[in-house]
Design an enzyme around this catalytic site. Sequence first.
Site, short mmCIF file in Angstrom:
data_model
loop_
_atom_site.label_atom_id
_atom_site.label_comp_id
_atom_site.label_asym_id
_atom_site.label_seq_id
_atom_site.Cartn_x
_atom_site.Cartn_y
_atom_site.Cartn_z
N HIS A 90 41.40 31.95 36.35
CA HIS A 90 40.19 31.19 36.71
C HIS A 90 40.32 30.58 38.10
CE1 HIS A 90 39.71 30.62 32.08
NE2 HIS A 90 39.54 31.87 32.46
N HIS A 246 31.78 35.20 31.65
CA HIS A 246 33.18 34.77 31.72
C HIS A 246 34.12 35.96 31.89
CE1 HIS A 246 36.51 32.06 31.56
NE2 HIS A 246 37.13 33.02 30.87
N ASP A 250 36.90 36.50 34.76
CA ASP A 250 38.30 36.89 34.52
C ASP A 250 38.66 38.13 35.34
OD1 ASP A 250 39.01 34.93 32.69
OD2 ASP A 250 38.59 36.16 30.93
N HIS A 273 42.46 41.50 30.37
CA HIS A 273 43.50 41.28 31.38
C HIS A 273 44.45 42.47 31.51
CE1 HIS A 273 42.18 37.28 32.04
NE2 HIS A 273 42.36 36.92 30.79
ZN LIG Z 1 39.13 33.48 31.21
#
Ligand SMILES: [Zn+2]
Length: 312
Positions: A90, A246, A250, A273
């Site tokens: 973030h 969001h 990311d 991720h």
């Molecule tokens: Zn996040």
Amino acid sequence: MQSTPLMLCFLCTSMLQTTILREVETKGVGLHTGVHSRLRLRPAPADTGIVFRRSDLDYFCIEAHGRNVARVSYATSLMKQGVLLSTTEHLLAAIYSCGIDNIYIDIDAIEVPILDGSAEPFMQLLDNAGTRKLRRKRRYLKVIKPVEVVEDGRRIGIYPADEFRVRCYVDFAHPLVGQQEVEMEVNPASFRQVLSRARTFCFESDIEPLRAMGLIRGGSLDNAIVLTREGMMNGPLRYADEFGRHKALDLIGDLALVGLPLLGHVEARKAGHSLHTQLVSRLLADRSSWEITAHEPLEEAPRELISARAAD
Ligand SMILES: [Zn+2]
């Protein structure tokens, strides 16, 4: 050699590298470790890049770069010579989108504070820090050949483009989420307006398993949206499609690990991720897929100017 003001005026100042103007500080709890930390942003000289420094370990440096990616299960962690730093995404999303090329991020513990679960508190911190141009040309990593990662119905790819653009698609079987898609050119204004306030989220049913794995020890209703079977524990949402936004946030935070501003178009479909950082590693490893350029992205010029040029 010192640049004279006369020499500088021949350079478009938006082509110059930046850092922050003054030091700023915040503190808070880490989402996964529950460890409290103090985080201080400091100006850095040209060609430093974005560098974390563990102030509790003699300012040990961990560059925000793909070569230092460690664990990427529920957050992105960096590790260098056994020194770990967790949940970087973030903060990096805010710094990278704001076009800060050089910065030291001093932190006295293992994990970046989660604050409210979005990038907005980091944007406020960067606003307070201000921006300073440095007398060195900015360099971009320009994608010239597609690179893709595909895994179990999830995919991510990066393709040639003259600006930095992302398209992010999520699909969760939940009445408040479903299919959401965000597509945008990334710049300080679009990031602030479209993504910065979107908070992290988790499913109530995942809380116990995550806790059992030693994760989300610092998680609370103040720093994450918690989805129940039919709704959410801590409404209201900041945007109807806060979840998709969001995930795009990311994605940008993980793409910062390329180490230079990107000129390329990234498409992520149900990624996370792990796929984001695999793409960064694959891109950096394939030297034929990119080049370093000092050229300005086309989109930094006002759109009217571009269409006027096209009409000429
Ligand atoms: Zn996040």
